[in-house]
Write an enzyme that holds these catalytic residues in place. Sequence first.
Site, PDB file in Angstrom:
ATOM      1  N   PHE A  95       8.435  45.263 -40.633  1.00  0.00           N
ATOM      2  CA  PHE A  95       7.008  46.287 -40.945  1.00  0.00           C
ATOM      3  C   PHE A  95       6.993  46.882 -39.573  1.00  0.00           C
ATOM      4  CE2 PHE A  95       2.329  47.790 -41.859  1.00  0.00           C
ATOM      5  CZ  PHE A  95       2.942  48.700 -42.710  1.00  0.00           C
ATOM      6  N   ASP A 166       4.539  38.212 -33.947  1.00  0.00           N
ATOM      7  CA  ASP A 166       3.901  38.621 -35.372  1.00  0.00           C
ATOM      8  C   ASP A 166       3.784  37.340 -36.168  1.00  0.00           C
ATOM      9  OD1 ASP A 166       3.133  40.502 -37.095  1.00  0.00           O
ATOM     10  OD2 ASP A 166       4.315  41.562 -36.717  1.00  0.00           O
ATOM     11  N   HIS A 169       2.576  37.361 -41.616  1.00  0.00           N
ATOM     12  CA  HIS A 169       3.024  37.021 -42.531  1.00  0.00           C
ATOM     13  C   HIS A 169       2.870  35.091 -42.705  1.00  0.00           C
ATOM     14  CE1 HIS A 169       6.106  40.215 -43.977  1.00  0.00           C
ATOM     15  NE2 HIS A 169       4.748  40.701 -43.238  1.00  0.00           N
ATOM     16  N   GLN A 192      -5.018  41.779 -44.336  1.00  0.00           N
ATOM     17  CA  GLN A 192      -4.457  43.284 -45.410  1.00  0.00           C
ATOM     18  C   GLN A 192      -4.563  42.912 -46.736  1.00  0.00           C
ATOM     19  OE1 GLN A 192      -1.477  43.574 -46.346  1.00  0.00           O
ATOM     20  NE2 GLN A 192      -1.625  45.318 -47.960  1.00  0.00           N
ATOM     21  N   LYS A 195      -1.547  39.961 -48.012  1.00  0.00           N
ATOM     22  CA  LYS A 195      -1.463  38.888 -47.113  1.00  0.00           C
ATOM     23  C   LYS A 195      -2.157  37.098 -47.537  1.00  0.00           C
ATOM     24  CE  LYS A 195       0.664  41.134 -44.392  1.00  0.00           C
ATOM     25  NZ  LYS A 195       0.356  42.125 -44.758  1.00  0.00           N
ATOM     26  N   ARG A 224     -15.185  46.174 -22.552  1.00  0.00           N
ATOM     27  CA  ARG A 224     -17.252  45.281 -21.798  1.00  0.00           C
ATOM     28  C   ARG A 224     -16.594  43.675 -21.693  1.00  0.00           C
ATOM     29  NH1 ARG A 224     -19.147  48.329 -27.193  1.00  0.00           N
ATOM     30  NH2 ARG A 224     -20.740  49.250 -26.579  1.00  0.00           N
ATOM     31  N   TYR A 231     -23.630  48.645 -21.844  1.00  0.00           N
ATOM     32  CA  TYR A 231     -22.746  50.293 -21.383  1.00  0.00           C
ATOM     33  C   TYR A 231     -22.321  49.966 -19.642  1.00  0.00           C
ATOM     34  CZ  TYR A 231     -25.240  52.629 -25.331  1.00  0.00           C
ATOM     35  OH  TYR A 231     -26.097  52.707 -26.474  1.00  0.00           O
ATOM     36  N   ARG A 241     -13.176  46.329 -33.710  1.00  0.00           N
ATOM     37  CA  ARG A 241     -13.873  45.588 -33.778  1.00  0.00           C
ATOM     38  C   ARG A 241     -13.518  44.807 -35.330  1.00  0.00           C
ATOM     39  NH1 ARG A 241     -17.669  47.629 -30.535  1.00  0.00           N
ATOM     40  NH2 ARG A 241     -18.846  48.868 -32.015  1.00  0.00           N
TER      41      ARG A 241
HETATM   42  C1  LIG Z   1       5.134  42.056 -40.524  1.00  0.00           C
HETATM   43  C2  LIG Z   1       4.259  42.635 -40.422  1.00  0.00           C
HETATM   44  N1  LIG Z   1       3.183  42.842 -39.050  1.00  0.00           N
HETATM   45  C3  LIG Z   1       2.711  43.097 -38.903  1.00  0.00           C
HETATM   46  C4  LIG Z   1       2.100  44.031 -39.661  1.00  0.00           C
HETATM   47  C5  LIG Z   1       0.162  44.905 -39.897  1.00  0.00           C
HETATM   48  O1  LIG Z   1      -0.659  44.130 -40.320  1.00  0.00           O
HETATM   49  P1  LIG Z   1      -2.082  45.361 -41.225  1.00  0.00           P
HETATM   50  O2  LIG Z   1      -1.559  45.739 -42.230  1.00  0.00           O
HETATM   51  O3  LIG Z   1      -3.449  44.391 -41.163  1.00  0.00           O
HETATM   52  O4  LIG Z   1      -2.167  46.497 -39.688  1.00  0.00           O
HETATM   53  C6  LIG Z   1       2.338  43.637 -41.398  1.00  0.00           C
HETATM   54  C7  LIG Z   1       1.267  43.676 -42.233  1.00  0.00           C
HETATM   55  O5  LIG Z   1       1.794  43.919 -43.463  1.00  0.00           O
HETATM   56  C8  LIG Z   1       3.016  42.775 -41.466  1.00  0.00           C
HETATM   57  O6  LIG Z   1       3.672  43.026 -42.348  1.00  0.00           O
END
Ligand SMILES: Cc1ncc(COP(=O)(O)O)c(C=O)c1O
Length: 404
Positions: A95, A166, A169, A192, A195, A224, A231, A241
Amino acid sequence: MPFEQEARKNFPKWPIYNDEDIEALTNVINSGNWWCGAPGAHQGNNVWAFQEEFSKLQGAKYCVAVCNGTVAIEAALMGLDIGLGDEVIVPDYTFVASASAVIATNAIPIFCDIDPETLVLDVNKIEKLISKRTKAIVPVHLGGNPTDMEPLMEIATKLDLCVVEDCAHAHGSVYKDKKVGNWGNAGAFSFQASKVLTSGEGGAILCNTEELADKIYSYIDCGRKKNQHFYKHFSYGTNYRMTEYQAAVLRTQIKKFPTQHELRNENARYLMNKLNEIDGIKTMKPTLGTTSLGWYVFPIVFEPDKFGGMTKLEFKRKLNRNGIPTDDNYPPLHSLDCFKVPNLKKGIDYSDANWGGEKSSDINFPIVSDIFSRSIEFPQQMLLASKEKLDNVVDFVKSLKQMS
Ligand SMILES: Cc1ncc(COP(=O)(O)O)c(C=O)c1O
């Protein structure tokens, strides 16, 4: 695509939720604590509790929860001091976020072709892409399939490169007895909506050193520092966050995850064995040493010649019209419009990247281009269905050969 949407109704819906999730959300509303506060001054408790629960699930020491998976990658890279002019190797099949997070740090993603069987970054191709500006690798565990992290870490250690996995998935994926997200310096996750562990939006970074966890925390909370005045801002940071709502849902969803994960793995094995018996079909091959996969998607690669020259679109349409859902797979990064004209960010020189203009030609990324042209993906919900439904999928794919 209406047939595609209709087809989804034949399989378990996603997300799966019950009264427990609704109650958790209602509790946040009623508590009046709608945000998490700071480490030394908690408001809500859900974000802090989720960080502990998720690091336990994944076997990591530290977890920093954030608002989505894209910024999780960015924050991990920022915590590792990746920035202007640095090059970061990213698989071409993923992605856009895996690369756009690199762009966000002002570094330059360098695309690496994939292994034709496991569909993840081909570790043997990394060294050819190394330059004196290379500072990091972002392996993507596509469809939950771990990148071959042992040889990748050997290269990273030899060349003193940082590694941000990453894991968007790959919740629950285990490679050589260690869960993903623990092989490199940090692992970035997404929660997301599609997922396998979700709160609609959400993300987290895992790591195993307090120093890195603190740096990442500082970046995602306005510069922070833990236990310092609200602050006081010690470094450049932003606000990524996670909300209490997201964390509350993740805490109820995480209880459902182990059973779902086990079922997805059992069904994936079942489907793999049956589909691979069909001449002309190959499912994504789990990387050697993998015992469990996140199975966010279930990719299959077909040989058009064995299906009467059928195109990918025809293949997909036939499945969808017969009640079998598919996900669109990711166009290779080098083929995306944003990486064809290398002017993504003002003032950044992308001319040394291995994409942009003629460099973005498929010829330079032969494996991924070929795989993309003849592969489709089943969504993860399919792996939560009964064996009978999976048999129907297999029978239909078999029948496509006879139809062709
Ligand atoms: C391989 C990969 N990396 C990163 C992300 C980014 O995640 P998000 O959609 O939560 O920003 C995704 C989201 O689909 C993804 O498939």
